[in-house]
Write a protein that holds these residues in place. Structure first.
Motif, PDB file in Angstrom:
ATOM      1  N   PRO A  98     124.353 -28.542  94.657  1.00  0.00           N
ATOM      2  CA  PRO A  98     125.572 -27.649  94.632  1.00  0.00           C
ATOM      3  C   PRO A  98     126.187 -28.324  95.525  1.00  0.00           C
ATOM      4  O   PRO A  98     126.578 -29.083  96.581  1.00  0.00           O
ATOM      5  CB  PRO A  98     124.782 -26.404  95.748  1.00  0.00           C
ATOM      6  CG  PRO A  98     124.290 -27.733  96.733  1.00  0.00           C
ATOM      7  CD  PRO A  98     123.590 -28.705  95.957  1.00  0.00           C
ATOM      8  N   GLY A 130     130.943 -28.628  95.087  1.00  0.00           N
ATOM      9  CA  GLY A 130     132.233 -27.420  94.384  1.00  0.00           C
ATOM     10  C   GLY A 130     132.872 -28.578  93.870  1.00  0.00           C
ATOM     11  O   GLY A 130     133.387 -29.943  93.906  1.00  0.00           O
ATOM     12  N   SER A 133     124.971 -29.410  90.381  1.00  0.00           N
ATOM     13  CA  SER A 133     125.065 -27.794  90.349  1.00  0.00           C
ATOM     14  C   SER A 133     126.663 -27.453  90.717  1.00  0.00           C
ATOM     15  O   SER A 133     126.834 -26.866  91.535  1.00  0.00           O
ATOM     16  CB  SER A 133     124.100 -27.183  90.756  1.00  0.00           C
ATOM     17  OG  SER A 133     124.682 -25.373  90.560  1.00  0.00           O
ATOM     18  N   ARG A 137     129.827 -25.320  91.822  1.00  0.00           N
ATOM     19  CA  ARG A 137     130.239 -24.113  91.566  1.00  0.00           C
ATOM     20  C   ARG A 137     131.669 -24.571  91.645  1.00  0.00           C
ATOM     21  O   ARG A 137     132.286 -25.139  92.087  1.00  0.00           O
ATOM     22  CB  ARG A 137     130.183 -23.923  93.268  1.00  0.00           C
ATOM     23  CG  ARG A 137     130.908 -22.792  93.449  1.00  0.00           C
ATOM     24  CD  ARG A 137     130.568 -21.871  94.863  1.00  0.00           C
ATOM     25  NE  ARG A 137     130.861 -21.055  95.233  1.00  0.00           N
ATOM     26  CZ  ARG A 137     130.720 -20.194  96.341  1.00  0.00           C
ATOM     27  NH1 ARG A 137     129.903 -20.856  97.001  1.00  0.00           N
ATOM     28  NH2 ARG A 137     131.494 -19.127  96.695  1.00  0.00           N
ATOM     29  N   LEU A 168     127.731 -26.359 100.229  1.00  0.00           N
ATOM     30  CA  LEU A 168     127.876 -27.010  99.109  1.00  0.00           C
ATOM     31  C   LEU A 168     127.445 -28.388  99.778  1.00  0.00           C
ATOM     32  O   LEU A 168     128.008 -28.606 101.106  1.00  0.00           O
ATOM     33  CB  LEU A 168     129.269 -26.754  98.824  1.00  0.00           C
ATOM     34  CG  LEU A 168     129.309 -25.514  98.203  1.00  0.00           C
ATOM     35  CD1 LEU A 168     131.517 -25.827  97.696  1.00  0.00           C
ATOM     36  CD2 LEU A 168     128.776 -25.887  96.408  1.00  0.00           C
TER      37      LEU A 168
END
Length: 317
Positions: A8, A10, A41, A43, A98
């Motif tokens: 994850p 950002g 992934s 965000r 994150l």
């Protein structure tokens, strides 16, 4: 990769092609959406839209008012600082999952560095501020790797950022699984050669720090340790430092390889030093040698596989 397996990270929403900028446009980064999205992934967020501003909208800039930075419209008629800081305060606690963040450069909200600051009368003062969201992000998550999208066009900066994201993800998984003395030692062991390449001084200092884990509370030692690691990892690895690390690793394999294999590895390390071949060439030879020699310590080293080969990063450094 399955979404659950991706790391994850950002990202400023405009970099994903979302039309959230002040002029109603975007700054789509095809590298982020076409390459990094296979492993990260994302965000996305836009601090300006998140703080309640619309698009299109008046362009914003930072002004210095006393000892404080304010975010105002370029015509000076509207001050949106309080709206932005409210968004920052509300949003930052939810970003703890994150492992990195990619920001839009020069933005008064997202710029990581070199953001222009003006006087109230519109005169340019300097170009060394961070955007209000970016500054809050760095303060709240000092360990998190943060980079600007434009700087990812530089081969060395791109490789450094992605390497740090994967190492930070490893650390976060360690913490999530429960910090123990053995898990801390294991983490250090598998990242030793990365540290050696990035900063020999930190490499030498961290061994003694972990030598007596009963000297202080484990959480305190671990906190000092990972702060030192992530700071060292920000340093770009010089060609000479890579050569030193490669030679150090090759020394562990000396007894188990034929003279022909040792010569080939050393020749390609020298070729890398001369800039005749990229780093991936001697690195691949070392990885191949580990299939012939049972050396668990080297096989565990993340320096050999710090991120997926498909990213092609070591073909460019």
């Amino acid at each position: 990769m399955d979404t659950a397996e991706k790391i994850p990270v950002g990202i400023s929403a405009c970099l994903l092609g979302m039309e959230v900028r002040h002029d109603g446009g975007h700054k789509h980064s095809r590298y982020c959406t076409g390459v990094l999205a296979k492993h990260f992934s994302f965000r996305s967020l836009c601090p300006e839209m998140g703080s309640g501003l619309s698009t299109p909208r008046k362009a914003l800039r930072l002004i210095e008012q006393g000892d404080q930075l304010r975010m105002v419209t370029t015509d000076g008629l509207r001050d949106h600082t309080d709206l932005m800081m409210d968004f920052v305060d509300r949003t930052l606690p939810a970003l703890d999952s994150l492992r990195g963040f990619i920001l839009m450069a020069k933005s008064p909200s997202c710029g990581m560095e070199r953001v222009k600051v003006y006087r109230e009368d519109g005169e340019l003062m300097h170009r060394d501020a961070a955007g209000l969201f970016a500054a809050g992000l760095k303060q709240a998550y000092p360990l998190m790797p943060i980079e600007e999208a434009g700087r990812l066009n530089d081969d060395s900066l791109r490789e450094n950022f992605i390497e740090r994201v994967f190492l930070y993800d490893d650390w976060c998984q360690l913490v999530a699984g429960g910090l123990t003395p053995q898990r801390l030692i294991d983490f250090h062991s598998r990242h030793k050669f990365q540290l050696l390449a990035h900063c020999q001084r930190t490499y030498r200092e961290l061994g003694p720090m972990l030598a007596n884990l009963k000297a202080r509370p484990l959480e305190e030692i671990a906190n000092d340790y990972i702060h030192a690691v992530m700071e060292a990892m920000k340093k770009q690895v010089s060609r000479g430092a890579h050569v030193n690390t490669l030679q150090h690793m090759a020394g562990f394999l000396r007894e188990g390889l034929s003279q022909e294999d040792r010569t080939l590895i050393n020749e390609q390390i020298d070729a890398y030093l001369r800039e005749d071949v990229p780093l991936i060439v001697p690195m691949t030879l070392l990885r191949g040698a580990l299939r012939k020699v049972d050396q668990p310590y080297l096989q565990a080293q993340r320096y050999l596989n710090p991120y997926p080969d498909s990213l092609g990063l070591r073909n460019r450094v």
